[in-house]
Scaffold this active site. Structure first.
Site, PDB file in Angstrom:
ATOM      1  N   THR A 125       0.820  -1.209   0.000  1.00 28.57           N
ATOM      2  CA  THR A 125       0.000   0.000   0.000  1.00 28.57           C
ATOM      3  C   THR A 125       0.854   1.260   0.000  1.00 28.57           C
ATOM      4  O   THR A 125       1.978   1.255   0.525  1.00 28.57           O
ATOM      5  CB  THR A 125      -0.909   0.003   1.248  1.00 28.57           C
ATOM      6  OG1 THR A 125      -1.475   1.292   1.404  1.00 28.57           O
ATOM      7  CG2 THR A 125      -0.138  -0.324   2.526  1.00 28.57           C
ATOM      8  N   ASP A 126       0.291   2.346  -0.531  1.00 28.39           N
ATOM      9  CA  ASP A 126       0.994   3.639  -0.472  1.00 28.39           C
ATOM     10  C   ASP A 126       1.132   4.141   0.962  1.00 28.39           C
ATOM     11  O   ASP A 126       1.922   5.048   1.236  1.00 28.39           O
ATOM     12  CB  ASP A 126       0.283   4.680  -1.346  1.00 28.39           C
ATOM     13  CG  ASP A 126      -1.162   4.953  -0.950  1.00 28.39           C
ATOM     14  OD1 ASP A 126      -1.656   4.324   0.003  1.00 28.39           O
ATOM     15  OD2 ASP A 126      -1.807   5.803  -1.612  1.00 28.39           O
ATOM     16  N   GLU A 127       0.357   3.546   1.890  1.00 31.53           N
ATOM     17  CA  GLU A 127       0.422   4.029   3.279  1.00 31.53           C
ATOM     18  C   GLU A 127       1.777   3.782   3.926  1.00 31.53           C
ATOM     19  O   GLU A 127       2.084   4.360   4.963  1.00 31.53           O
ATOM     20  CB  GLU A 127      -0.686   3.393   4.118  1.00 31.53           C
ATOM     21  CG  GLU A 127      -2.059   3.824   3.662  1.00 31.53           C
ATOM     22  CD  GLU A 127      -3.150   3.612   4.703  1.00 31.53           C
ATOM     23  OE1 GLU A 127      -2.835   3.453   5.883  1.00 31.53           O
ATOM     24  OE2 GLU A 127      -4.325   3.611   4.295  1.00 31.53           O
ATOM     25  N   TYR A 153      -1.587  -0.426  11.193  1.00 33.77           N
ATOM     26  CA  TYR A 153      -1.820  -1.100   9.902  1.00 33.77           C
ATOM     27  C   TYR A 153      -0.665  -0.836   8.942  1.00 33.77           C
ATOM     28  O   TYR A 153      -0.051  -1.775   8.413  1.00 33.77           O
ATOM     29  CB  TYR A 153      -3.147  -0.626   9.274  1.00 33.77           C
ATOM     30  CG  TYR A 153      -3.224  -0.917   7.789  1.00 33.77           C
ATOM     31  CD1 TYR A 153      -3.329  -2.220   7.318  1.00 33.77           C
ATOM     32  CD2 TYR A 153      -3.153   0.121   6.850  1.00 33.77           C
ATOM     33  CE1 TYR A 153      -3.367  -2.487   5.950  1.00 33.77           C
ATOM     34  CE2 TYR A 153      -3.196  -0.134   5.489  1.00 33.77           C
ATOM     35  CZ  TYR A 153      -3.294  -1.448   5.041  1.00 33.77           C
ATOM     36  OH  TYR A 153      -3.320  -1.704   3.688  1.00 33.77           O
ATOM     37  N   LYS A 157       2.222  -3.387   7.280  1.00 33.42           N
ATOM     38  CA  LYS A 157       2.446  -3.564   5.839  1.00 33.42           C
ATOM     39  C   LYS A 157       3.905  -3.230   5.489  1.00 33.42           C
ATOM     40  O   LYS A 157       4.526  -3.894   4.663  1.00 33.42           O
ATOM     41  CB  LYS A 157       1.494  -2.680   5.027  1.00 33.42           C
ATOM     42  CG  LYS A 157       0.024  -3.046   5.140  1.00 33.42           C
ATOM     43  CD  LYS A 157      -0.331  -4.409   4.572  1.00 33.42           C
ATOM     44  CE  LYS A 157      -0.250  -4.471   3.077  1.00 33.42           C
ATOM     45  NZ  LYS A 157      -0.696  -5.809   2.571  1.00 33.42           N
TER      46      LYS A 157
HETATM   47  P1  NAD Z   1     -10.103  -6.803   2.696  1.00 32.88           P
HETATM   48  O1  NAD Z   1     -10.052  -6.506   4.149  1.00 32.88           O
HETATM   49  O2  NAD Z   1     -11.327  -6.452   1.918  1.00 32.88           O
HETATM   50  O3  NAD Z   1      -9.838  -8.367   2.455  1.00 32.88           O
HETATM   51  C1  NAD Z   1      -8.844  -9.069   3.136  1.00 32.88           C
HETATM   52  C2  NAD Z   1      -9.079 -10.550   2.914  1.00 32.88           C
HETATM   53  O4  NAD Z   1      -8.016 -11.268   3.554  1.00 32.88           O
HETATM   54  C3  NAD Z   1     -10.387 -11.065   3.511  1.00 32.88           C
HETATM   55  O5  NAD Z   1     -11.038 -11.929   2.613  1.00 32.88           O
HETATM   56  C4  NAD Z   1      -9.933 -11.836   4.747  1.00 32.88           C
HETATM   57  O6  NAD Z   1     -10.804 -12.909   5.101  1.00 32.88           O
HETATM   58  C5  NAD Z   1      -8.574 -12.325   4.312  1.00 32.88           C
HETATM   59  N1  NAD Z   1      -7.676 -12.600   5.441  1.00 32.88           N
HETATM   60  C6  NAD Z   1      -7.430 -11.808   6.516  1.00 32.88           C
HETATM   61  N2  NAD Z   1      -6.561 -12.399   7.336  1.00 32.88           N
HETATM   62  C7  NAD Z   1      -6.240 -13.596   6.777  1.00 32.88           C
HETATM   63  C8  NAD Z   1      -5.369 -14.651   7.142  1.00 32.88           C
HETATM   64  N3  NAD Z   1      -4.671 -14.608   8.284  1.00 32.88           N
HETATM   65  N4  NAD Z   1      -5.271 -15.713   6.321  1.00 32.88           N
HETATM   66  C9  NAD Z   1      -5.985 -15.775   5.160  1.00 32.88           C
HETATM   67  N5  NAD Z   1      -6.830 -14.809   4.781  1.00 32.88           N
HETATM   68  C10 NAD Z   1      -6.953 -13.728   5.570  1.00 32.88           C
HETATM   69  O7  NAD Z   1      -8.817  -6.110   2.087  1.00 32.88           O
HETATM   70  P2  NAD Z   1      -8.613  -5.384   0.668  1.00 32.88           P
HETATM   71  O8  NAD Z   1      -9.074  -3.988   0.786  1.00 32.88           O
HETATM   72  O9  NAD Z   1      -9.147  -6.263  -0.381  1.00 32.88           O
HETATM   73  O10 NAD Z   1      -7.026  -5.356   0.596  1.00 32.88           O
HETATM   74  C11 NAD Z   1      -6.310  -6.447   0.016  1.00 32.88           C
HETATM   75  C12 NAD Z   1      -4.831  -6.147   0.079  1.00 32.88           C
HETATM   76  O11 NAD Z   1      -4.556  -4.955  -0.649  1.00 32.88           O
HETATM   77  C13 NAD Z   1      -4.315  -5.906   1.485  1.00 32.88           C
HETATM   78  O12 NAD Z   1      -3.038  -6.499   1.576  1.00 32.88           O
HETATM   79  C14 NAD Z   1      -4.223  -4.406   1.602  1.00 32.88           C
HETATM   80  O13 NAD Z   1      -3.194  -4.043   2.495  1.00 32.88           O
HETATM   81  C15 NAD Z   1      -3.866  -4.021   0.189  1.00 32.88           C
HETATM   82  N6  NAD Z   1      -4.298  -2.690  -0.275  1.00 32.88           N
HETATM   83  C16 NAD Z   1      -5.606  -2.306  -0.138  1.00 32.88           C
HETATM   84  C17 NAD Z   1      -6.006  -1.078  -0.671  1.00 32.88           C
HETATM   85  C18 NAD Z   1      -7.434  -0.617  -0.580  1.00 32.88           C
HETATM   86  O14 NAD Z   1      -7.734   0.512  -0.971  1.00 32.88           O
HETATM   87  N7  NAD Z   1      -8.376  -1.429  -0.107  1.00 32.88           N
HETATM   88  C19 NAD Z   1      -5.075  -0.257  -1.321  1.00 32.88           C
HETATM   89  C20 NAD Z   1      -3.746  -0.694  -1.420  1.00 32.88           C
HETATM   90  C21 NAD Z   1      -3.375  -1.927  -0.915  1.00 32.88           C
HETATM   91  O1  DAU Z   2      -4.133   4.025   0.557  1.00 38.32           O
HETATM   92  C1  DAU Z   2      -4.373   2.660   0.556  1.00 38.32           C
HETATM   93  C2  DAU Z   2      -5.171   2.284   1.782  1.00 38.32           C
HETATM   94  O2  DAU Z   2      -6.489   2.769   1.588  1.00 38.32           O
HETATM   95  C3  DAU Z   2      -5.178   0.771   2.024  1.00 38.32           C
HETATM   96  O3  DAU Z   2      -3.874   0.349   2.319  1.00 38.32           O
HETATM   97  C4  DAU Z   2      -6.121   0.413   3.184  1.00 38.32           C
HETATM   98  O4  DAU Z   2      -6.202  -0.992   3.324  1.00 38.32           O
HETATM   99  C5  DAU Z   2      -7.492   0.971   2.882  1.00 38.32           C
HETATM  100  O5  DAU Z   2      -8.376   0.705   3.958  1.00 38.32           O
HETATM  101  C6  DAU Z   2      -7.417   2.474   2.618  1.00 38.32           C
HETATM  102  O6  DAU Z   2      -7.057   3.181   3.832  1.00 38.32           O
HETATM  103  P1  DAU Z   2      -7.753   4.574   4.240  1.00 38.32           P
HETATM  104  O7  DAU Z   2      -7.583   4.764   5.691  1.00 38.32           O
HETATM  105  O8  DAU Z   2      -7.338   5.660   3.330  1.00 38.32           O
HETATM  106  O9  DAU Z   2      -9.291   4.200   3.865  1.00 38.32           O
HETATM  107  P2  DAU Z   2     -10.676   4.453   4.637  1.00 38.32           P
HETATM  108  O10 DAU Z   2     -11.756   4.069   3.682  1.00 38.32           O
HETATM  109  O11 DAU Z   2     -10.688   3.839   5.996  1.00 38.32           O
HETATM  110  O12 DAU Z   2     -10.683   6.040   4.800  1.00 38.32           O
HETATM  111  C7  DAU Z   2     -10.538   6.890   3.683  1.00 38.32           C
HETATM  112  C8  DAU Z   2     -10.545   8.328   4.206  1.00 38.32           C
HETATM  113  O13 DAU Z   2     -11.860   8.618   4.715  1.00 38.32           O
HETATM  114  C9  DAU Z   2      -9.586   8.562   5.370  1.00 38.32           C
HETATM  115  O14 DAU Z   2      -9.034   9.852   5.258  1.00 38.32           O
HETATM  116  C10 DAU Z   2     -10.483   8.484   6.601  1.00 38.32           C
HETATM  117  C11 DAU Z   2     -11.810   8.993   6.096  1.00 38.32           C
HETATM  118  N1  DAU Z   2     -13.013   8.402   6.748  1.00 38.32           N
HETATM  119  C12 DAU Z   2     -13.100   7.053   6.823  1.00 38.32           C
HETATM  120  C13 DAU Z   2     -14.187   6.464   7.418  1.00 38.32           C
HETATM  121  C14 DAU Z   2     -14.284   4.955   7.528  1.00 38.32           C
HETATM  122  C15 DAU Z   2     -14.011   9.235   7.226  1.00 38.32           C
HETATM  123  O15 DAU Z   2     -13.939  10.465   7.120  1.00 38.32           O
HETATM  124  N2  DAU Z   2     -15.095   8.645   7.818  1.00 38.32           N
HETATM  125  C16 DAU Z   2     -15.226   7.292   7.944  1.00 38.32           C
HETATM  126  O16 DAU Z   2     -16.244   6.829   8.526  1.00 38.32           O
END
Ligand code: NAD
Ligand code: DAU
Length: 341
Positions: A125-127, A153, A157
């Site tokens: 992730t970019d985080e 988190y 990562k």
């Molecule tokens: P998500 O939370 O929607 O899904 C995570 C999945 O992993 C779930 O199906 C969960 O059951 C499974 N899981 C959790 N722990 C596990 C374990 N110990 N063993 C096997 N399975 C397990 O997450 P997402 O948003 O789909 O993110 C997927 C990946 O992409 C993550 O690694 C996250 O860090 C990365 N990522 C997410 C975003 C985003 O915007 N959502 C952006 C950049 C990177």
């Molecule tokens: O940048 C990549 C990341 O994006 C991934 O690595 C993470 O897994 C993914 O969850 C996401 O992280 P963020 O923290 O950016 O996403 P989230 O949807 O939780 O929040 C997006 C923005 O919105 C953040 O600035 C917090 C804000 N927010 C979030 C929630 C849940 C609110 O203002 N209100 C809310 O209720």
């Protein structure tokens, strides 16, 4: 070609399974997922009907299970999406983030080494780069930006990314890492900003915006993230990090207003609430490297992607309503514990 996709019952992993089944019909996919609260087997309902797809319930940190799976399946490639992914939850309870995101990565990479897997890909992730100031729009995250995390988190990562690099350097593991910005699209778990706001707005509930709503995220349609990973595992150079993002920065408040406008709901639903602890101000990806080296470009513009996403949530109410009501746990028993034809 046989690929292990971990975390495929989650948002991005699920979309990736569909992307690969559609675009690489010659591949066999095995999905390993623990089905935590964020994993949902109904996301994979159609994939389960495909002869090239198989689901295995299990924990990536379970050494014995993972070892047996690799021995049985003889994977060519492993792509690790499995993670605890929600920043707010990591602030409440960091421990499971360290176990899954760091130790789980180690267990998978040990199995890749032992069984000679040709490519391990870590979905990061970019985080891991921390945040950028709001008043410096000229600054973007490149692959050279130092790691400087803000939340448990992102720290977990980053820990995993460092371990991946160490396995490449020390053992010669053929590994790649992608660091993507915020994704949106179908099957996004309704605790994250965009699906949370859609589901609450549809119920005429207040929309909780953290702080002043001016934090910036760089949004990418999930299918574009999947196409980037597909390219990296086929053509990316081992030992390299690739940033993935589409130059689409938006403030949270603008995202929320866009959703309300799409749904025809009043802005009076917006409620400013206490800020997230350690809240990152701004993320912004420089995708020059993946563009120049692999020719990747995002296809979906935000204006189209958000319309498609809102429409998907309108058309798929049972998917997210059952999650919200907790019924998805029963769904798992129905789908997975009873014999399928
Ligand atoms: P998500 O939370 O929607 O899904 C995570 C999945 O992993 C779930 O199906 C969960 O059951 C499974 N899981 C959790 N722990 C596990 C374990 N110990 N063993 C096997 N399975 C397990 O997450 P997402 O948003 O789909 O993110 C997927 C990946 O992409 C993550 O690694 C996250 O860090 C990365 N990522 C997410 C975003 C985003 O915007 N959502 C952006 C950049 C990177
Ligand atoms: O940048 C990549 C990341 O994006 C991934 O690595 C993470 O897994 C993914 O969850 C996401 O992280 P963020 O923290 O950016 O996403 P989230 O949807 O939780 O929040 C997006 C923005 O919105 C953040 O600035 C917090 C804000 N927010 C979030 C929630 C849940 C609110 O203002 N209100 C809310 O209720």
């Amino acid at each position: 070609m046989k690929i292990l996709v971990t975390g495929g019952a989650g948002f991005i992993g699920g979309n990736f399974c569909y992307y690969m089944l559609d675009n690489r019909p010659e591949y066999k996919i095995v999905c390993l997922d623990k089905l935590t609260y964020a994993g949902n087997l109904s996301t994979l309902e159609n994939a389960l009907k495909n002869k090239n797809f198989k689901f295995v319930k299990g924990d990536i940190a379970d050494k014995i299970l993972v070892d047996k799976l690799f021995a049985d399946e003889k994977f060519d490639v492993a792509v690790n999406f499995a993670a605890e992914s929600h920043v707010d939850r990591s602030i409440e309870n960091p421990e499971v983030f360290l176990v899954t995101n760091i130790l789980g990565t180690q267990v998978l990479m040990d199995a890749c080494r032992k069984y000679g897997v040709k490519r391990y890909h870590q979905v990061s992730t970019d985080e891991v780069y921390g945040d950028l100031p709001l008043n410096r729009p000229d600054l973007l995250f490149t692959e050279e930006t130092p790691i400087k995390t803000s939340s448990p988190y992102s720290s977990s990562k980053a820990g995993a990314d460092l371990l991946v690099h160490a396995y490449y350097r020390t053992y010669g593991l053929p590994a790649t890492i992608s660091r993507c910005s915020n994704n949106y699209g179908p099957y996004h778990f309704p605790e994250k900003l965009i699906p949370l706001m859609i589901s609450r707005a549809l119920a005429n509930e207040s929309l909780p915006v953290y702080g002043d709503g001016l934090n910036v995220r760089d949004w990418l349609y999930v299918e574009d993230h999947c196409s980037a990973i597909d390219l990296i595992i086929r053509k990316g150079r081992v030992g390299e990090v690739y940033n993935v993002g589409g130059h689409n920065e938006m403030t949270n408040i603008d995202i929320v207003k866009t959703i309300l406008n799409e749904l025809g709901k009043p802005h009076s639903l917006i409620t400013y609430v206490k800020d997230r602890k350690g809240h990152d101000l701004r993320y912004a990806i420089d995708p020059t490297k993946i563009h120049n080296e692999l020719g990747w470009l995002p296809k979906t513009k935000f204006a189209d992607g958000i319309k498609k996403t809102v429409e998907w949530y309108l058309q798929n109410k049972p998917w997210w309503q059952s999650i919200i009501s907790g019924e998805y746990k029963n769904y798992y028993d129905k789908m997975y514990n009873s014999p399928r034809g």
